[in-house]
Design an enzyme around this catalytic site. Structure first.
Site, mmCIF file in Angstrom:
data_model
loop_
_atom_site.group_PDB
_atom_site.id
_atom_site.type_symbol
_atom_site.label_atom_id
_atom_site.label_comp_id
_atom_site.label_asym_id
_atom_site.label_seq_id
_atom_site.Cartn_x
_atom_site.Cartn_y
_atom_site.Cartn_z
ATOM 1 C CG ASP A 51 19.021 65.854 48.362
ATOM 2 O OD1 ASP A 51 19.120 65.221 49.447
ATOM 3 O OD2 ASP A 51 18.001 65.864 47.611
ATOM 4 C CD GLU A 132 40.601 40.778 32.282
ATOM 5 O OE1 GLU A 132 41.811 40.256 32.407
ATOM 6 O OE2 GLU A 132 39.515 40.149 32.513
ATOM 7 C CD GLU A 213 43.084 39.631 29.153
ATOM 8 O OE1 GLU A 213 42.417 38.548 28.877
ATOM 9 O OE2 GLU A 213 43.827 39.768 29.726
ATOM 10 N NE ARG A 361 43.851 34.246 38.034
ATOM 11 C CZ ARG A 361 44.229 34.782 37.018
ATOM 12 N NH1 ARG A 361 45.383 35.839 36.989
ATOM 13 N NH2 ARG A 361 43.687 34.668 35.902
#
Length: 471
Positions: A51, A132, A213, A361
């Site tokens: 659907d 990230e 990070e 970036r």
């Protein structure tokens, strides 16, 4: 694998279920599973119905029937399911016309590569995204007529140095903005990220590195080796699936929200790109940063169209809480060779011609990879076709410029509504080769405005109560 080999592979691995998956309009995998006995070679031609009106941003209810057509080259055994299950990614087809569906993100990505080939400029676009994410131990959120809240927590959050913890607080919380590369015990998630990497490698993803990070609170990055555009878009979907499933199996949760933590670095998806032809890289040359004239024109196209691209590369209201000055956010539209505060960067780690690429970036991992990669490729090709000059490179720290120096540098949109307005004004480059259709652009703008911009805009924000309740 072809269809026959795919079924033989399923038999060899004692598969009991076949799970068909496709990417919806916003960028989430959808799936439906079938007993292996219901699956034969005809399905690879005829497809399986579903659907389309129940899929976000797709068909109206009066034209809801759609087909999933499996691509046998994408098949893999899902490592997370209890029972042996073969997963196959699908293309979406109209059951009446048998034409590919023009809002199928995978079809749009494929058309962008076909346009590259037909242009004569090159035959391959390689993409290397750095998606990230955050790992949290606890997440609560909710909204209603009389409430709106969220609560997140992480064992390594800098805000938890004074918290009461089971067995005692052992410390070792990365300080705010100091989470980049610390060794354990400050890095709590080394083993979990390694488990994610091993799961990726089992399914054919080549991983180059994994690390913590910048942000405290479990921010992480796992880097995949560059791959051809369509295959990499498939891999990004698989990458996100593996990250979330591996986290869940270990009693934690992972999110790709660009800015879940206030006053912390957000999660980006820096996207490396290069064009090749007949096995030769086209971006290497003797110009700025070791780039060719063609490569610089590609950057010129990216910079010219970045404000419109933002509607695909930064497609959520939360995206623009990351795209604010500071926190390494690439807000300003400029080219540089080593400067990470520029939106387009030429990495200088290697001087090999094969390593020459542009790193855009500003994208973030809430982007639908098929749409974002296709849109960036089309912008770059427009730059090459029209010989667009990227302008003078900016090798200074953009955030330390005087107001007078910064005044002449264009910037990314300040919010999603502005990005959608930019796309509405600047999208002709996306229509070339019928890669994006006018209908798909219009539908994307309408969907994002009605389903995301307006609902967020209309709701009271918790901080507004701090600011205004007692006035």
């Amino acid at each position: 694998m072809n269809a026959k080999e795919c079924l033989e592979y399923a038999k060899k691995n004692n598969v009991v279920m076949v799970d068909l998956r496709f990417c919806d309009w916003p960028g989430t995998w959808q799936h439906c599973s079938y007993p292996i006995g219901m699956f034969d070679e005809d399905v690879f031609e005829d497809g399986m119905g579903f659907d389309g009106s129940s899929i976000r941003g797709w068909q109206a209810i009066n034209e809801s029937d759609m087909l999933m057509v499996p691509d046998p080259s994408t098949a893999f055994i899902d490592p997370f399911f209890k029972h042996p299950t073969l997963v196959i990614l699908c293309d979406i087809v109209d059951p009446v016309t048998r034409e590919p569906y023009h809002r199928d993100p995978r079809y749009i990505a494929r058309k962008s590569v076909n346009y590259l080939k037909s242009s004569g400029i090159g035959d391959t676009c390689f993409v290397g995204p750095e998606a990230e994410f955050f790992i949290f131990d606890d997440i609560k959120y909710g909204t209603g007529p009389n409430e709106g809240f969220f609560f997140i927590d992480s064992i390594e959050g800098s805000w938890n140095t004074g918290a009461e913890e089971a067995g005692g607080n052992l410390g070792y919380k990365p300080r705010a903005q100091e989470g980049y590369f610390p060794a354990p015990p400050l890095d709590h998630f080394q083993d979990l990220r390694t488990e994610m990497v091993l799961n990726m490698e089992k399914l054919g993803i080549v991983v180059e590195a994994q690390h913590h990070e910048v942000a405290s609170g479990g921010q992480a990055e796992i880097d995949m080796k560059f791959e051809e555009l369509l295959k990499m878009a498939d891999q990004v979907m698989l990458y996100k699936y593996i990250v979330k499933q591996t986290a869940r199996e270990n009693g934690v949760t992972a999110t790709f929200m660009p800015k879940p933590v206030f006053e912390a670095n957000g999660s980006g998806m820096h996207t490396h790109q290069s064009i090749w032809k007949e096995g030769k890289p086209l971006f290497a040359g003797d110009g700025y940063g070791g780039f060719s004239e063609l490569g610089l024109h590609y950057v010129g196209g990216i910079l010219k169209h970045s404000r419109a691209l933002a509607a695909f590369t930064n497609p959520t209201t939360n995206s623009y809480k990351r795209l604010t000055p500071g926190y390494e956010a690439p807000v300003n539209l400029a080219l540089s060779s080593r400067n990470r505060s520029a939106s387009c960067r030429i990495p200088m780690y290697s001087q090999s011609p094969k390593a020459k690429r542009i790193e855009v970036r500003y994208p973030d991992p809430t982007a639908n990879p098929y749409l974002a990669f296709a849109a960036m490729l089309m912008a770059g090709l427009d730059g090459i076709e029209n010989k667009i000059d990227p302008g003078e490179p900016l090798d200074k720290n953009i955030y330390s410029l005087s107001p007078e120096e910064a005044a002449g540098i264009p910037s990314m949109p300040g919010n999603l509504e502005e990005a959608l307005a930019c796309l509405k004004e600047d999208h002709d480059f996306l229509l070339k080769g019928d890669v994006f259709t006018a209908d798909s652009i219009e539908n994307w703008i309408e969907y994002k405005q009605e389903e995301e911009v307006n609902p967020v805009r209309l709701r009271p924000h918790p901080h507004e109560f701090e600011l205004y309740f007692d006035i």
